[in-house]
Design a protein around this motif. Structure first.
Motif, PDB file in Angstrom:
ATOM      1  N   ALA A 102       0.843  -1.202   0.000  1.00  0.00           N
ATOM      2  CA  ALA A 102       0.000   0.000   0.000  1.00  0.00           C
ATOM      3  C   ALA A 102       0.879   1.253   0.000  1.00  0.00           C
ATOM      4  O   ALA A 102       0.599   2.229  -0.702  1.00  0.00           O
ATOM      5  CB  ALA A 102      -0.933  -0.001   1.206  1.00  0.00           C
ATOM      6  N   HIS A 107      -1.346   3.912  -1.864  1.00  0.00           N
ATOM      7  CA  HIS A 107      -2.734   3.702  -1.425  1.00  0.00           C
ATOM      8  C   HIS A 107      -2.825   3.900   0.078  1.00  0.00           C
ATOM      9  O   HIS A 107      -1.875   3.638   0.811  1.00  0.00           O
ATOM     10  CB  HIS A 107      -3.207   2.283  -1.746  1.00  0.00           C
ATOM     11  CG  HIS A 107      -3.314   1.999  -3.198  1.00  0.00           C
ATOM     12  ND1 HIS A 107      -3.662   0.763  -3.677  1.00  0.00           N
ATOM     13  CD2 HIS A 107      -3.133   2.756  -4.304  1.00  0.00           C
ATOM     14  CE1 HIS A 107      -3.682   0.773  -4.987  1.00  0.00           C
ATOM     15  NE2 HIS A 107      -3.352   1.971  -5.388  1.00  0.00           N
ATOM     16  N   PRO A 131      -2.012  -4.166  -3.629  1.00  0.00           N
ATOM     17  CA  PRO A 131      -0.987  -3.800  -2.642  1.00  0.00           C
ATOM     18  C   PRO A 131      -0.360  -5.023  -1.968  1.00  0.00           C
ATOM     19  O   PRO A 131       0.845  -5.044  -1.708  1.00  0.00           O
ATOM     20  CB  PRO A 131      -1.728  -2.948  -1.610  1.00  0.00           C
ATOM     21  CG  PRO A 131      -2.968  -2.517  -2.250  1.00  0.00           C
ATOM     22  CD  PRO A 131      -3.287  -3.529  -3.305  1.00  0.00           C
TER      23      PRO A 131
END
Length: 170
Positions: A102, A107, A131
């Protein structure tokens, strides 16, 4: 020194040759370097085993054995290292992989509740899947490089130490 430590934890060649999932490699398992523990085969085996430990798939041992054969590194060490991923360590390792992935992808980490159902996997594959996979690959590469460098360094240090002891004994 590293050789003695590693040999203590290595599975026996007969055990691996007779393993039901590794028998498919047949005569490829008879290559001598796959069973030799030396300064060339050990660091590569650590790299293979630590990389495969981060691969989120069943039967990691088969993948590790295949890569050990492909790269001609110590097979027992490569296979044994995938056992780092086990039911106790897997949740922590895979959560770390998701968080790293991530971060790499930029993200925001999502809160999720794991369920061991096919429906949950299908629903989550598009949200946490990318991710997670990127994190697994990144941590696998970092682990492989670190394992290779550490074992290569330990092996070199032990050889230098033995040479110094021989000089001192003369």
């Amino acid at each position: 020194m590293p050789k003695k430590i590693i040999q203590r934890f290595m599975p026996k060649p007969e055990t691996l040759r007779d393993h039901k999932y590794l028998r498919m490699f047949g005569t490829l398992l008879h290559k001598p370097n796959l069973w030799a523990l030396n300064r060339k085969s050990a660091p590569g085996a650590f790299a293979v085993g630590l990389f495969v430990a981060w691969v989120p798939m069943p039967f990691q041992m088969v993948l590790a054995a295949g890569l050990a054969i492909l790269f001609n590194v110590n097979l027992p060490v490569a296979v044994a290292l995938v056992w780092i991923t086990n039911p106790l360590t897997m949740p922590i390792m895979f959560y770390a992989a998701y968080m790293v992935g991530a971060k790499i992808l930029g993200h925001k980490a999502q809160a999720f509740h794991f369920e061991a159902t096919w429906t949950w996997i299908e629903a989550s594959i598009s949200t946490i899947g990318p991710p997670f996979l990127v994190g697994c690959i990144a941590l696998g590469i970092v682990s492989a490089i670190a394992g290779f460098v550490v074992i290569k360094s330990m092996w070199r240090y032990s050889i230098l130490f033995k040479w110094q002891q021989r000089k001192a004994d003369k």
